[in-house]
Design an enzyme around this catalytic site. Structure first.
Site, mmCIF file in Angstrom:
data_model
loop_
_atom_site.group_PDB
_atom_site.id
_atom_site.type_symbol
_atom_site.label_atom_id
_atom_site.label_comp_id
_atom_site.label_asym_id
_atom_site.label_seq_id
_atom_site.Cartn_x
_atom_site.Cartn_y
_atom_site.Cartn_z
ATOM 1 N N TYR A 101 0.852 -1.190 0.000
ATOM 2 C CA TYR A 101 0.000 0.000 0.000
ATOM 3 C C TYR A 101 0.888 1.240 0.000
ATOM 4 O O TYR A 101 1.942 1.260 0.656
ATOM 5 C CB TYR A 101 -0.921 -0.006 1.223
ATOM 6 N N THR A 200 -21.094 -5.938 -5.879
ATOM 7 C CA THR A 200 -21.369 -6.619 -4.611
ATOM 8 C C THR A 200 -20.455 -6.159 -3.489
ATOM 9 O O THR A 200 -20.663 -6.530 -2.330
ATOM 10 C CB THR A 200 -21.230 -8.143 -4.766
ATOM 11 N N SER A 201 -19.423 -5.381 -3.817
ATOM 12 C CA SER A 201 -18.532 -4.862 -2.777
ATOM 13 C C SER A 201 -19.287 -3.899 -1.885
ATOM 14 O O SER A 201 -20.394 -3.447 -2.215
ATOM 15 C CB SER A 201 -17.339 -4.147 -3.413
ATOM 16 N N ARG A 223 -19.324 -10.417 -11.301
ATOM 17 C CA ARG A 223 -18.646 -11.560 -11.921
ATOM 18 C C ARG A 223 -19.601 -12.750 -11.960
ATOM 19 O O ARG A 223 -20.539 -12.852 -11.173
ATOM 20 C CB ARG A 223 -17.366 -11.918 -11.160
ATOM 21 N N GLY A 293 -10.035 1.105 -7.352
ATOM 22 C CA GLY A 293 -9.487 -0.161 -6.891
ATOM 23 C C GLY A 293 -9.086 -1.016 -8.075
ATOM 24 O O GLY A 293 -9.372 -0.687 -9.233
ATOM 25 N N MET A 295 -9.114 -4.989 -7.991
ATOM 26 C CA MET A 295 -9.196 -6.288 -7.344
ATOM 27 C C MET A 295 -8.682 -7.432 -8.218
ATOM 28 O O MET A 295 -8.188 -8.434 -7.710
ATOM 29 C CB MET A 295 -10.638 -6.570 -6.917
ATOM 30 N N PHE A 317 -9.555 7.808 -7.892
ATOM 31 C CA PHE A 317 -9.965 8.365 -6.599
ATOM 32 C C PHE A 317 -9.318 7.559 -5.492
ATOM 33 O O PHE A 317 -9.360 6.320 -5.492
ATOM 34 C CB PHE A 317 -11.490 8.334 -6.424
ATOM 35 N N LEU A 319 -9.322 7.760 -1.283
ATOM 36 C CA LEU A 319 -9.890 8.428 -0.118
ATOM 37 C C LEU A 319 -8.815 9.038 0.768
ATOM 38 O O LEU A 319 -8.971 10.165 1.259
ATOM 39 C CB LEU A 319 -10.737 7.440 0.691
#
Length: 380
Positions: A101, A200-201, A223, A293, A295, A317, A319
């Protein structure tokens, strides 16, 4: 069982003391403030002992984290001692432990970045908070995977105790991301549409509901998976207008699937790869895709025609960057707004509460070892 390292006489207590000192001076976050091994029964103004999930090196979380018990630490005049109630395991928490990260605390470090707690005691100069108040670290702060935290009063934001603790613990990272992406950059009006993958996140579920509350239609990409019809129904119950699997969108003209929904002006991508390309296929002329993101760990690939003929815009973006631009007051206002929606039953998402003693199992679920699982929230 959690791998543990509990304070014992002599050598172990020296280790705890040294680790506390390192955490004190690391990253300016003051995870623990210890000038000696305090014991609550003999020294006034001291927190109870704390148990924490600690990592001393970067690596796979299930290999490098361990349970450590710290002695109580001094509560100074501007400090607040908080007894943690809940804290989630977010993908960014895992990435920090892995060392991938962009921003991460100095080592050794306590895991976790957001959560909710109850004020246990306050320093002599603290007037804005009292024992029994519920608080969250706002902006989020390193080290929430522990039973007691002592930090300056400026870190803590008092919240309504009427909101379920698991929502209070998770309100800052994902729901706030959803709200900011909907409000920042592209002006949307009632009747407009958005498209997103990763529906669904937790962010995806929040986007659906926040968009619905503003009269904005949503097209959602998920998915292919077992039980997909049930997943679609769940998202539609949250307010989704359309839900498609990736395979269902392998057609030449996806816009023919939309019926009365206008082409979206805004799209959200948290997956990358083919799922990002599907978001682009829906966007109208001059539309924007926001990536927050990745994933799938695959790059975003854009056909030349999307830039030349559709004049699409791509942006990102993050945060943490937004929070670092001196927007603490604004973020707290938005968090209170989101908590109000939760209290009114207008914002909900899937979570699984698990006791601190089952941390290893929750971590395995968060790592995807046990298949698709709800957001894991640790209850202390």
């Amino acid at each position: 069982m959690l791998r543990s390292l509990v304070a014992k006489p002599h050598s172990s207590q020296c280790f705890i003391f040294n680790l506390s000192q390192k955490l004190l001076h690391g990253n300016g976050a003051a995870q623990f403030r210890a000038t000696r091994a305090f014991t609550p029964r003999s020294v006034a103004g001291v927190s109870p002992p704390s148990k924490a999930i600690v990592y001393e090196e970067h690596g796979q979380p299930d290999a490098v984290t361990k349970l450590v018990e710290f002695p109580g630490v001094e509560v100074k005049e501007n400090d607040v001692c908080v007894k943690m109630l809940c804290a989630p395991i977010n993908p960014s928490d895992i990435n920090r432990i892995q060392g991938v990260y962009p921003v991460r605390p100095e080592l050794p470090a306590v895991g976790g970045y957001e959560g909710v707690g109850e004020v246990y005691s306050v320093g002599s100069a603290v007037t804005s908070l009292s024992p029994g108040d519920w608080v969250i670290p706002s902006p989020p702060s390193f080290g929430t995977w522990q039973t007691y935290i002592v930090k300056d009063q400026s870190v803590w934001h008092k919240i309504d105790k009427g909101v379920p603790m698991e929502y209070s613990a998770t309100i800052t990272v994902n729901p706030l991301t959803a709200l900011l992406m909907l409000e920042d950059g592209v002006t949307l009006s009632s009747g407009d549409a958005i498209v997103q993958n990763g529906a669904t996140s937790m962010v995806g579920q929040c986007v659906i509901q926040l968009a619905k509350s503003r009269g904005i239609r949503s097209i959602n990409i998920i998915r292919d998976r077992a039980g997909v019809d049930e997943v679609k129904e769940t998202l539609k119950n949250l307010g989704a207008d359309h839900v498609f699997t990736e395979n269902e969108l392998e057609v030449k003209n996806v816009k023919g699937l939309l019926n009365d929904i206008p082409e979206p002006a805004l799209g959200f991508n948290c997956v990358g790869g083919n799922a990002a390309s599907l978001v682009l296929k829906f966007l109208r002329q001059g539309g924007t895709m926001v990536t927050y993101g990745g994933m799938s760990k695959r790059p975003v690939t854009v056909p030349t025609s999307a830039f030349i003929f559709k004049e699409l815009s791509l942006r990102g973006f993050w945060l943490q960057k937004w929070l670092s631009t001196e927007k603490a007051v604004e973020s707290r206002r938005m968090i209170d707004k989101l908590l109000g929606l939760v209290h009114e039953g207008k914002l909900k998402y899937n979570m699984e509460l698990a006791p601190f003693s089952d941390f290893n199992t929750s971590l395995d679920k968060a790592l995807g070892k046990l298949g698709s699982q709800p957001k894991q929230v640790i209850k202390f």
